[in-house]
Scaffold this active site. Structure first.
Site, mmCIF file in Angstrom:
data_model
loop_
_atom_site.group_PDB
_atom_site.id
_atom_site.type_symbol
_atom_site.label_atom_id
_atom_site.label_comp_id
_atom_site.label_asym_id
_atom_site.label_seq_id
_atom_site.Cartn_x
_atom_site.Cartn_y
_atom_site.Cartn_z
ATOM 1 N N GLY A 90 4.207 0.178 4.902
ATOM 2 C CA GLY A 90 5.694 0.780 5.284
ATOM 3 C C GLY A 90 5.628 1.234 6.655
ATOM 4 O O GLY A 90 5.068 2.446 6.891
ATOM 5 N N LEU B 4 0.665 -1.355 -0.084
ATOM 6 C CA LEU B 4 -0.015 0.127 0.022
ATOM 7 C C LEU B 4 0.759 1.286 -0.010
ATOM 8 O O LEU B 4 1.743 1.454 0.817
ATOM 9 C CB LEU B 4 -0.902 0.077 1.286
ATOM 10 C CG LEU B 4 -1.980 -1.155 1.181
ATOM 11 C CD1 LEU B 4 -2.816 -0.910 2.615
ATOM 12 C CD2 LEU B 4 -2.741 -1.329 -0.025
ATOM 13 N N LEU C 292 -0.629 8.927 5.466
ATOM 14 C CA LEU C 292 -1.144 8.661 7.046
ATOM 15 C C LEU C 292 -0.021 8.088 7.728
ATOM 16 O O LEU C 292 0.992 7.459 7.326
ATOM 17 C CB LEU C 292 -2.374 8.276 6.865
ATOM 18 C CG LEU C 292 -3.381 8.261 6.072
ATOM 19 C CD1 LEU C 292 -4.727 7.478 5.846
ATOM 20 C CD2 LEU C 292 -3.904 10.025 6.444
ATOM 21 N N ASP D 202 9.253 9.436 8.308
ATOM 22 C CA ASP D 202 10.430 10.385 7.741
ATOM 23 C C ASP D 202 10.196 11.698 7.485
ATOM 24 O O ASP D 202 11.126 12.375 6.662
ATOM 25 C CB ASP D 202 10.655 9.648 6.248
ATOM 26 C CG ASP D 202 9.498 9.904 5.220
ATOM 27 O OD1 ASP D 202 8.639 10.237 5.841
ATOM 28 O OD2 ASP D 202 9.820 9.782 4.079
ATOM 29 N N ASN E 209 8.554 13.244 5.397
ATOM 30 C CA ASN E 209 8.206 13.349 4.062
ATOM 31 C C ASN E 209 9.668 13.735 3.455
ATOM 32 O O ASN E 209 9.606 14.200 2.408
ATOM 33 C CB ASN E 209 7.336 14.380 3.726
ATOM 34 C CG ASN E 209 5.929 14.251 4.016
ATOM 35 O OD1 ASN E 209 5.753 13.098 3.956
ATOM 36 N ND2 ASN E 209 5.283 15.209 4.655
ATOM 37 N N ARG E 210 10.776 13.170 3.969
ATOM 38 C CA ARG E 210 12.275 13.226 3.239
ATOM 39 C C ARG E 210 12.194 12.325 2.002
ATOM 40 O O ARG E 210 12.872 12.670 1.080
ATOM 41 C CB ARG E 210 13.287 13.373 4.293
ATOM 42 C CG ARG E 210 13.328 14.110 5.260
ATOM 43 C CD ARG E 210 14.336 14.296 6.059
ATOM 44 N NE ARG E 210 14.967 12.957 6.282
ATOM 45 C CZ ARG E 210 14.433 12.156 7.543
ATOM 46 N NH1 ARG E 210 13.676 12.640 8.237
ATOM 47 N NH2 ARG E 210 14.901 10.886 7.625
ATOM 48 N N LEU F 12 -4.886 3.475 -1.177
ATOM 49 C CA LEU F 12 -6.367 3.790 -0.603
ATOM 50 C C LEU F 12 -7.483 4.756 -1.275
ATOM 51 O O LEU F 12 -6.529 5.527 -1.817
ATOM 52 C CB LEU F 12 -6.413 4.137 1.060
ATOM 53 C CG LEU F 12 -5.654 3.092 2.044
ATOM 54 C CD1 LEU F 12 -5.539 3.737 3.372
ATOM 55 C CD2 LEU F 12 -6.323 1.687 1.963
#
Length: 329
Positions: free
Chosen positions: A229, A209, A269, A233, A235-236, A255
């Site tokens: 997963g 996913l 999310l 992070d 978002n890095r 999703l």
């Protein structure tokens, strides 16, 4: 990590556990530097975490105060009794009430254990991929551990729990997992190997996913193994789970969030949010309801023609904080 993987800052306490805002890791080779808007979001989240830490401290103090008040009231009640016989009767009544509460809790734990055992045997298989060595700072690993604890707690509350599996439990990840309350007794599958090795003979059943996939998940197939997963992070590491799935030759899906609501931020999310969305869908077969019940109000805009209120944000954290290690088992 959520809908997939590269999770945003998790909903929870300050990641370092002492009320201080999480440290922002320095840029390393291969990382994408934080944009101005990302830095603003990070600062906003840090302030939110500081406020939550203050509320947690205040709630703990209030709990202590109420316990002290109950003890004082009990002592006053005992002191006001004239005879030893009356005192003994009151004490026995108190002990009987305590035994009843303990028996009720033991019964609830046993029912939960039976549900989780059945989930391990028959439930939808959901995997949290923890094989991201070196990509998370200590504070981010701490945040991920909190999310995993929430996952286990919400799975235990479901009428029909899933078969929850953790893969890649090695190194610092394994060390931190061992520090979770009652982890050794959790009814959950734990694997030190990465998921491709654990499920090498079921590769066709694996579905990773990730928000970067072009495939929309319409239903949950009992024969499939859905992978989330386990990465916090900030978002890095853009697209890292999609890249990982492609390298492993695994099918991907995302999703159907955009079909039901508009997000005020990205559609990434946290791990526990994705797990709970899947659990709610398994029970209701209703994506919209699942999204509205789980995705915090601050992360979503109104769905078309719907202003339904969300009460999830912070609920799981409160549940986990208030549960004893035995109740989390």
């Amino acid at each position: 990590m959520g809908e997939v993987v590269e999770s945003e800052i998790p909903n929870g306490d300050a990641a370092n556990g002492d009320g201080a805002p999480p440290e922002e890791p320095s840029a390393e080779a291969g990382e994408l530097p934080l944009s101005k808007s990302a830095r603003k979001r990070l600062l906003k989240q840090q302030r939110r975490e500081e406020k939550k830490a203050e509320k947690k401290k205040a709630a703990k103090e209030e709990k202590r105060r109420k316990a002290e008040e109950r003890r004082r009231e009990w002592q006053e009640k005992i002191s006001s009794v004239a005879t030893e016989e009356e005192r003994a009767a009151i004490e026995e009544s108190r002990l009987a009430a305590r035994r009843e509460r303990m028996e009720a809790r033991a019964g609830e734990r046993e029912r939960k254990r039976q549900k989780l055992t059945k989930g391990m045997e028959e439930g939808q298989r959901i995997v949290v991929d923890l094989d991201f060595p070196g990509l998370m700072a200590p504070a981010e690993i701490n945040s991920l551990m909190q999310q995993i604890m929430y996952c286990y707690a919400v799975n235990g509350r479901c009428d029909s729990p899933c078969h929850l599996c953790l893969t890649g439990c090695t190194g610092e990840i394994a060390t931190q997992l061992q520090r979770l309350p009652g982890y050794d007794k959790w009814l959950i599958r734990k694997e030190s190997k990465p998921y491709p090795e654990v499920f090498h003979d079921q590769k066709d059943s694996l579905v990773y996913l990730t928000a970067d996939s072009d495939n929309v998940l319409e239903e949950l197939d009992p024969s499939k193994i859905y992978i989330i997963g386990g990465l916090v992070d900030r978002n890095r590491w853009k697209g890292i789970t999609m890249k990982k799935a492609k390298e492993d030759g695994i099918k991907t899906a995302k999703l159907p969030i955009s079909d039901y609501l508009k997000m005020s931020t990205s559609m990434v999310l946290t791990v526990n949010q994705v797990v709970e969305i899947l659990l709610r869908f398994l029970e209701t077969k209703d994506w919209k309801n699942s999204f509205f019940q789980v995705i915090p109000q601050r992360k979503r805009c109104e769905a078309e023609g719907d202003e339904e209120e969300d009460e999830y944000d912070g609920e799981m954290k409160k549940i986990c904080i208030e549960k004893s290690p035995e109740e989390l088992e």
